[in-house]
Scaffold this motif. Sequence first.
Motif, PDB file in Angstrom:
ATOM      1  N   ALA A 156       9.315   7.085   2.227  1.00 53.46           N
ATOM      2  CA  ALA A 156      10.007   7.194   0.939  1.00 53.46           C
ATOM      3  C   ALA A 156       9.552   8.440   0.194  1.00 53.46           C
ATOM      4  O   ALA A 156       8.902   8.349  -0.862  1.00 53.46           O
ATOM      5  CB  ALA A 156       9.752   5.949   0.097  1.00 53.46           C
ATOM      6  N   PRO A 157       9.866   9.631   0.708  1.00 55.08           N
ATOM      7  CA  PRO A 157       9.493  10.858  -0.004  1.00 55.08           C
ATOM      8  C   PRO A 157      10.196  10.938  -1.345  1.00 55.08           C
ATOM      9  O   PRO A 157      11.206  10.264  -1.578  1.00 55.08           O
ATOM     10  CB  PRO A 157       9.956  11.970   0.947  1.00 55.08           C
ATOM     11  N   VAL A 158       9.648  11.787  -2.226  1.00 51.01           N
ATOM     12  CA  VAL A 158      10.112  11.813  -3.615  1.00 51.01           C
ATOM     13  C   VAL A 158      10.739  13.141  -3.982  1.00 51.01           C
ATOM     14  O   VAL A 158      10.490  14.169  -3.356  1.00 51.01           O
ATOM     15  CB  VAL A 158       8.948  11.521  -4.579  1.00 51.01           C
ATOM     16  N   SER A 159      11.541  13.100  -5.024  1.00 53.56           N
ATOM     17  CA  SER A 159      12.093  14.294  -5.643  1.00 53.56           C
ATOM     18  C   SER A 159      11.882  14.172  -7.146  1.00 53.56           C
ATOM     19  O   SER A 159      12.051  13.089  -7.709  1.00 53.56           O
ATOM     20  CB  SER A 159      13.586  14.424  -5.332  1.00 53.56           C
ATOM     21  N   GLY A 160      11.482  15.260  -7.778  1.00 52.27           N
ATOM     22  CA  GLY A 160      11.261  15.228  -9.210  1.00 52.27           C
ATOM     23  C   GLY A 160       9.997  15.933  -9.649  1.00 52.27           C
ATOM     24  O   GLY A 160       9.804  16.191 -10.840  1.00 52.27           O
ATOM     25  N   GLY A 161       9.115  16.235  -8.683  1.00 53.91           N
ATOM     26  CA  GLY A 161       7.931  17.019  -8.985  1.00 53.91           C
ATOM     27  C   GLY A 161       6.915  16.312  -9.856  1.00 53.91           C
ATOM     28  O   GLY A 161       7.027  15.119 -10.162  1.00 53.91           O
ATOM     29  N   VAL A 162       5.896  17.073 -10.277  1.00 56.03           N
ATOM     30  CA  VAL A 162       4.804  16.521 -11.071  1.00 56.03           C
ATOM     31  C   VAL A 162       5.323  15.995 -12.417  1.00 56.03           C
ATOM     32  O   VAL A 162       4.860  14.964 -12.909  1.00 56.03           O
ATOM     33  CB  VAL A 162       3.706  17.584 -11.290  1.00 56.03           C
ATOM     34  N   LEU A 193       3.416  -4.334   3.156  1.00 53.22           N
ATOM     35  CA  LEU A 193       4.422  -3.285   3.043  1.00 53.22           C
ATOM     36  C   LEU A 193       3.692  -1.960   2.840  1.00 53.22           C
ATOM     37  O   LEU A 193       2.941  -1.791   1.880  1.00 53.22           O
ATOM     38  CB  LEU A 193       5.341  -3.568   1.849  1.00 53.22           C
ATOM     39  N   PHE A 194       3.879  -1.043   3.780  1.00 52.86           N
ATOM     40  CA  PHE A 194       3.306   0.293   3.695  1.00 52.86           C
ATOM     41  C   PHE A 194       4.420   1.262   3.294  1.00 52.86           C
ATOM     42  O   PHE A 194       5.408   1.405   4.020  1.00 52.86           O
ATOM     43  CB  PHE A 194       2.722   0.729   5.039  1.00 52.86           C
ATOM     44  N   ILE A 195       4.269   1.918   2.155  1.00 56.76           N
ATOM     45  CA  ILE A 195       5.268   2.878   1.687  1.00 56.76           C
ATOM     46  C   ILE A 195       4.627   4.257   1.634  1.00 56.76           C
ATOM     47  O   ILE A 195       3.721   4.503   0.841  1.00 56.76           O
ATOM     48  CB  ILE A 195       5.818   2.489   0.299  1.00 56.76           C
ATOM     49  N   ASP A 196       5.090   5.154   2.497  1.00 48.22           N
ATOM     50  CA  ASP A 196       4.552   6.508   2.536  1.00 48.22           C
ATOM     51  C   ASP A 196       5.482   7.433   1.780  1.00 48.22           C
ATOM     52  O   ASP A 196       6.617   7.668   2.195  1.00 48.22           O
ATOM     53  CB  ASP A 196       4.389   6.977   3.985  1.00 48.22           C
ATOM     54  N   MET A 206       0.856  -1.185   0.000  1.00 45.72           N
ATOM     55  CA  MET A 206       0.000   0.000   0.000  1.00 45.72           C
ATOM     56  C   MET A 206       0.889   1.231   0.000  1.00 45.72           C
ATOM     57  O   MET A 206       1.757   1.409   0.859  1.00 45.72           O
ATOM     58  CB  MET A 206      -0.911   0.018   1.230  1.00 45.72           C
ATOM     59  N   VAL A 207       0.676   2.110  -0.998  1.00 47.27           N
ATOM     60  CA  VAL A 207       1.439   3.344  -1.141  1.00 47.27           C
ATOM     61  C   VAL A 207       0.539   4.508  -0.755  1.00 47.27           C
ATOM     62  O   VAL A 207      -0.635   4.556  -1.127  1.00 47.27           O
ATOM     63  CB  VAL A 207       1.934   3.526  -2.594  1.00 47.27           C
ATOM     64  N   THR A 208       1.083   5.453   0.002  1.00 50.85           N
ATOM     65  CA  THR A 208       0.344   6.661   0.362  1.00 50.85           C
ATOM     66  C   THR A 208       1.098   7.880  -0.142  1.00 50.85           C
ATOM     67  O   THR A 208       2.323   7.941  -0.086  1.00 50.85           O
ATOM     68  CB  THR A 208       0.143   6.774   1.883  1.00 50.85           C
ATOM     69  N   SER A 209       0.323   8.859  -0.647  1.00 51.35           N
ATOM     70  CA  SER A 209       0.887  10.126  -1.118  1.00 51.35           C
ATOM     71  C   SER A 209      -0.053  11.223  -0.653  1.00 51.35           C
ATOM     72  O   SER A 209      -1.076  11.491  -1.284  1.00 51.35           O
ATOM     73  CB  SER A 209       1.011  10.125  -2.649  1.00 51.35           C
ATOM     74  N   LEU A 210       0.297  11.860   0.472  1.00 51.89           N
ATOM     75  CA  LEU A 210      -0.618  12.772   1.152  1.00 51.89           C
ATOM     76  C   LEU A 210       0.046  14.113   1.446  1.00 51.89           C
ATOM     77  O   LEU A 210       1.273  14.205   1.527  1.00 51.89           O
ATOM     78  CB  LEU A 210      -1.120  12.124   2.452  1.00 51.89           C
ATOM     79  N   PRO A 211      -0.760  15.177   1.640  1.00 51.27           N
ATOM     80  CA  PRO A 211      -0.185  16.524   1.739  1.00 51.27           C
ATOM     81  C   PRO A 211       0.588  16.825   3.016  1.00 51.27           C
ATOM     82  O   PRO A 211       1.658  17.433   2.962  1.00 51.27           O
ATOM     83  CB  PRO A 211      -1.417  17.448   1.632  1.00 51.27           C
TER      84      PRO A 211
END
Length: 360
Positions: free
Chosen positions: A180-186, A150-153, A119-124
């Motif tokens: 696991a925050p991201v870099s690279g934008g929209v 596996l929970f990946i936030d 389960m992946v989460t992408s929240l503000p």
Amino acid sequence: MSLRTALSLPRRATLSHASAVDLRCWPSSSARAFSTTVHRDATWGFVGLGQMGYHMAKNLRAKIPASDTLIVRDINEDAMKRFVAEAQEAARSTGAGAGEGLVEIAENAREVAEKSEVMVTSLPESQHVIEVFHSILKHGELPPLTQERLFIDTSTIDPVTSKDIASAIHTTQAGRFVDAPVSGGVVGARAGTLSFMFGASSQTGQLLERVRGVLSLMGKKAWHLGDPGAGVSGKLANNYILALNNIATAEAMNLGVRWGLEPKALAEMINSSTGRCWPSEVNNPVPGVVETAPASRGYEGGFGVSLMHKDLRLAITAAKESGTPLVLGDKAREVYKAVEDAHRGKDFSVVYKWLQEKSE
């Protein structure tokens, strides 16, 4: 306000930072073994179909086996319906059989967690991540699956909150939590070229490889920075540099232009010299210098100034908690607060336009 109190608040409540989640507010779970029964088709979950999450989930659906199922959840009903419609169209265009390329809509995050191996989460914000995981854990044990959940936030939140949620997940034996925050934008989310920095226990190489495998479905790079919480810590450190470099680039370009220098020539010189940095070379804030940059399309798209202001706030708060001095942080935050008020919704390189307005 403590995070324990925040867990009982309605979704739109405001959360101020606190030191820890009280695990007594999360249900306990007795030790149990996960089922080893093998089933053919896996189920994946995705919570948060915002600007980043929507494209990340699309790439996930496109790259997992056609016979797997993706179950999604977002508070925006229209976003979920649009996502399902686009997935169905994509499946038809590839000639997939009935039931392949399937996307389901869940009623809540708990349902996503119950059905999903990953389960992946992408929240503000931190408060949204807390609310999602509290809603998952408050109803007791999750049903056993073929392998440990596996929970990946991928949200960018404060390190303390991320560590506390990881502890709650692991203590209740609900699965493994990875920040696991991201870099690279929209743009990177849409193209599937994101970079991830993640925090996970390195005691088993199998877990790290599993995480990298999942992240590779949505991006190109994944750095393991340490134990839970290390991913968000690394992201905030990186974005602190980015926030300052962006202001410095905007000021330097504004200075050169007001001295009569041609913007493209100035940028070319900087990008071949010691001033070279991402805000100058890739995301130059002067319209027309880099045609693909947000500045050249009215500062639309890119990394929103509100998000940069948020990340800077999180970095400053985390620094204070660790007793780390940031001599430029508070001034930079003042700048982004003013820019956000004047140009809400624009790319953070709009600092350049704000400086021009101050010069008039």
